[in-house]
Design a protein around this motif. Structure first.
Motif, short mmCIF file in Angstrom:
data_model
loop_
_atom_site.label_atom_id
_atom_site.label_comp_id
_atom_site.label_asym_id
_atom_site.label_seq_id
_atom_site.Cartn_x
_atom_site.Cartn_y
_atom_site.Cartn_z
N PRO A 1 0.65 -1.30 -0.14
CA PRO A 1 0.04 -0.09 0.01
C PRO A 1 0.94 1.35 -0.01
O PRO A 1 0.25 2.30 -0.52
N ASN B 1 3.37 1.63 -1.56
CA ASN B 1 4.21 1.91 -3.00
C ASN B 1 3.34 2.90 -3.86
O ASN B 1 2.28 2.88 -4.10
N PRO B 2 4.18 4.03 -4.31
CA PRO B 2 3.29 5.03 -5.16
C PRO B 2 3.10 4.65 -6.52
O PRO B 2 2.15 5.24 -7.21
N THR C 1 0.88 2.98 -9.41
CA THR C 1 -0.53 2.61 -9.52
C THR C 1 -0.96 2.00 -10.76
O THR C 1 -1.95 1.37 -10.71
N ASP C 2 -0.42 2.22 -11.79
CA ASP C 2 -0.84 1.61 -13.11
C ASP C 2 0.74 1.21 -13.78
O ASP C 2 1.69 1.78 -13.76
N LYS D 1 -2.35 -3.24 -2.23
CA LYS D 1 -2.82 -2.33 -3.16
C LYS D 1 -2.77 -3.09 -4.61
O LYS D 1 -1.94 -3.77 -5.16
N VAL E 1 -2.75 -3.25 -8.33
CA VAL E 1 -2.18 -2.04 -9.66
C VAL E 1 -3.18 -2.25 -10.80
O VAL E 1 -3.64 -3.33 -11.00
N THR E 2 -3.56 -1.40 -11.25
CA THR E 2 -4.41 -1.11 -12.67
C THR E 2 -3.54 -1.33 -13.85
O THR E 2 -2.51 -1.10 -13.80
N ILE F 1 -8.99 -1.33 -13.58
CA ILE F 1 -8.84 -1.97 -12.47
C ILE F 1 -9.69 -3.57 -12.70
O ILE F 1 -10.52 -3.43 -13.36
#
Lengths: 288, 270
Positions: free
Chosen positions: B112, B114-115, B117-118, B206, B208-209, B214
């Protein structure tokens, strides 16, 4: 009179049967393991199986070299013994000779409790506490490593080492120690120069028992060592003989499954050797 | 003693497997399936439930792999073939028919903190093959990427590696034996990345997309989430299934079977 005799015979028979069942299990497992383990070794070739450095069991061109597992098991066990023996040995000397009765009782209970903790709990604590701490402490990208496995195993072998050494030290005749003190030796000198040498084969047996426990452990090790079939290195993810069998068995098929049985056979031979050493040491202690 | 216990386990397991894999083919009141090992959980759950609902029916599943399963159907050695990939054009031309039973969606998870996201599939493949080694190359912190994967033979690993095209090339740091272990490890290590089937993802990690999408039941079903593959029933076009096999086929594709498919971690197609 006659009735008593029949009863005696019947009970005799029951005991015999119980004994035979145990032997039958041992034989069955040994024979099964040999039968199940030989074909893969034959197909792969003994030397490329034992000394092959690559394990890629599900690749298109599969490789079944178990040298990394053998070395990891040896290094891991050696590491655990190296860490565990001094702690276990000194605790045993303290408990057997120096500790007051009340302290001894508490510590002995704690050691028994330690022996009773299921290995999956050791693994869980290792995974949640030890692995992240190693990562932070040594600034490595990931803490799941040979070192983590060594530490977990060291804790796990402590009870065997402490208990067996304690028994051996307690069995040293009081006269030896009294004689030594009478000649002017201090208590500590007496413990290390008289009691410990007298109990030495018992203590050696304790260490060997610890080796047996460490090399056969799978669950706890699987949870902290990362399970990648690398050659052993302190901060790398490694796979032991036990975890090699345990981690792949559930989905395996064909030669891969047979090779896993062969890995188990190799482990079995290791354990047998350790047991033989243990019996030899215990026998020597008895003869003394 | 401890060793002995372990060997008993292995022994028992071997016996069970031997019994399970013994039969394919068989008589009137039976359904035999053959194919993808990744579908083991789904088919196992469906088969069990089907046998429970229809007393006296025997259901067999032979975990051999998608390719073998497809061959088995065309040769007629089993009723329904199981494939965890869509049929190739040549296979369809040879008279086989596919019916999608469910989808297997694999989510990528990071810590969570970790910055990142994609990502896109290409980046993911580069990360897992070790070409990209540091998070800063993909917009994250300056830290080494720790790759968490599953053990050889795992269906999730097979799915992930075949979709991303990284088969036999992944440079794992850890190979864990359960989805739970993967999630726990990723939640413990801020630089870790792992994969798990969508159904078992928890809030401690978290998701990842991928290409901005998503993973969810919806995006997997409409195909916009790409790390997924179909679980397919393979049958012959010109050959009718036996009555029992047909009733299993229909039931497995009905709404009734959806709860079992979901429980086994896949997304039902119907």
């Amino acid at each position: 009179m006659k009735r008593r005799k029949t009863l005696e015979t019947v009970i005799h028979g029951v005991f015999l049967a119980a004994g035979l069942i145990t032997i039958a299990f041992v034989l069955m497992i040994t024979i099964y393991l040999i039968i199940a383990g030989i074909p893969a070794i034959r197909e792969i070739g003994l030397s490329s199986f034992l000394f092959g450095a690559k394990w890629e069991s599900t690749a298109n061109d599969p490789k079944f070299g178990i040298l990394p597992f053998i070395l990891t098991s040896i290094y891991g066990t050696a590491g655990a013994i190296l860490i565990g023996t001094p702690i276990g040995f000194f605790s045993a000397v303290y408990l057997a000779k120096i500790a007051p009765k009340s302290v001894k009782r508490v510590v002995e209970t704690a050691v028994s409790l330690l022996a009773g903790i299921p290995s999956v709990v050791y693994g869980l604590v290792g995974m949640l506490v030890l692995v992240p701490s190693i990562r932070k402490l040594f600034h490595v990208p990931d803490g799941a490593s040979l070192l983590a496995a060594m530490i977990v195993l060291a804790v796990m072998v402590l009870p065997s080492i402490i208990k067996v050494s304690l028994t051996a030290l307690a069995a040293v005749p009081k006269e030896y120690e009294e004689g030594s003190m009478a000649l002017g030796a201090t208590p500590v000198e007496t413990y290390f120069k008289v009691s410990v040498p007298a109990a030495k084969s018992g203590i050696a047996a304790a260490v060997v028992l610890g080796v047996g426990r460490a090399i056969g452990e799978a669950m706890a090790v699987m949870m902290v060592s990362g399970n990648v079939p690398n050659m052993p290195s302190l901060f790398e993810s490694v796979r032991f003989l036990t975890t090699a069998v345990a981690s792949e068995m559930s989905y395996s098929s064909g030669l891969q499954r047979q090779a896993l049985f062969s890995v188990a056979l190799v482990l079995f031979v290791f354990i047998m050797l350790i047991n033989a050493t243990l019996n030899f040491l215990l026998k020597r202690q008895k003869e003394k | 003693m401890r060793m002995m216990k372990k060997f008993f386990g292995v022994l028992a397991m071997a016996t069970v497997v031997a019994t399970v894999t013994a039969g394919c083919g068989g008589g009137e009141k039976s359904v035999s399936t053959d194919g993808s090992t990744s579908m083991e959980k789904v088919i196992g759950a469906l088969g069990e439930a089907f046998m429970e609902n229809n007393k006296g029916v025997s259901f067999t599943y032979n975990p051999t792999g998608s390719g073998t399963g497809i061959t088995a159907v065309s040769e007629g050695t089993c009723d329904i073939g199981l494939s965890s990939r869509a049929l190739k054009a040549a296979e369809k031309e040879s008279g086989l028919e596919e019916t999608v039973l469910a989808y297997d969606g694999i989510a990528l998870v990071v810590n969570p903190n970790n910055p990142v996201t994609d990502m896109n599939v290409e980046t993911i493949a580069k990360i897992y093959t070790g070409e990209i080694k540091n998070w800063k190359e993909v917009g994250g912190n300056d830290a080494e990427i720790v790759l968490i994967g599953r053990e050889a033979g795992s269906g999730t690993r097979d799915g992930f590696e075949s979709i991303t095209g990284t088969k036999e090339k992944c440079a794992y740091r850890q190979e864990l034996t359960s989805t739970g272990d993967v999630i726990t490890t990723v939640s413990q290590n801020p630089d870790a990345i792992g994969y798990a089937s969508l159904a078992s993802v928890k809030s401690t990690v978290k998701v990842v997309t991928v290409d901005g999408v998503i993973p969810s039941e919806e995006t997997i079903k409409n195909g916009s989430y790409v790390i997924q593959r179909p679980f397919v029933f393979v049958t012959k076009k010109d050959k009718k299934l036996s009555k029992t096999a047909q009733s299993f086929f229909d039931w497995a594709l009905s709404k009734e079977a959806n709860e079992y498919i979901k429980k086994a971690g896949a997304v039902p197609a119907n």
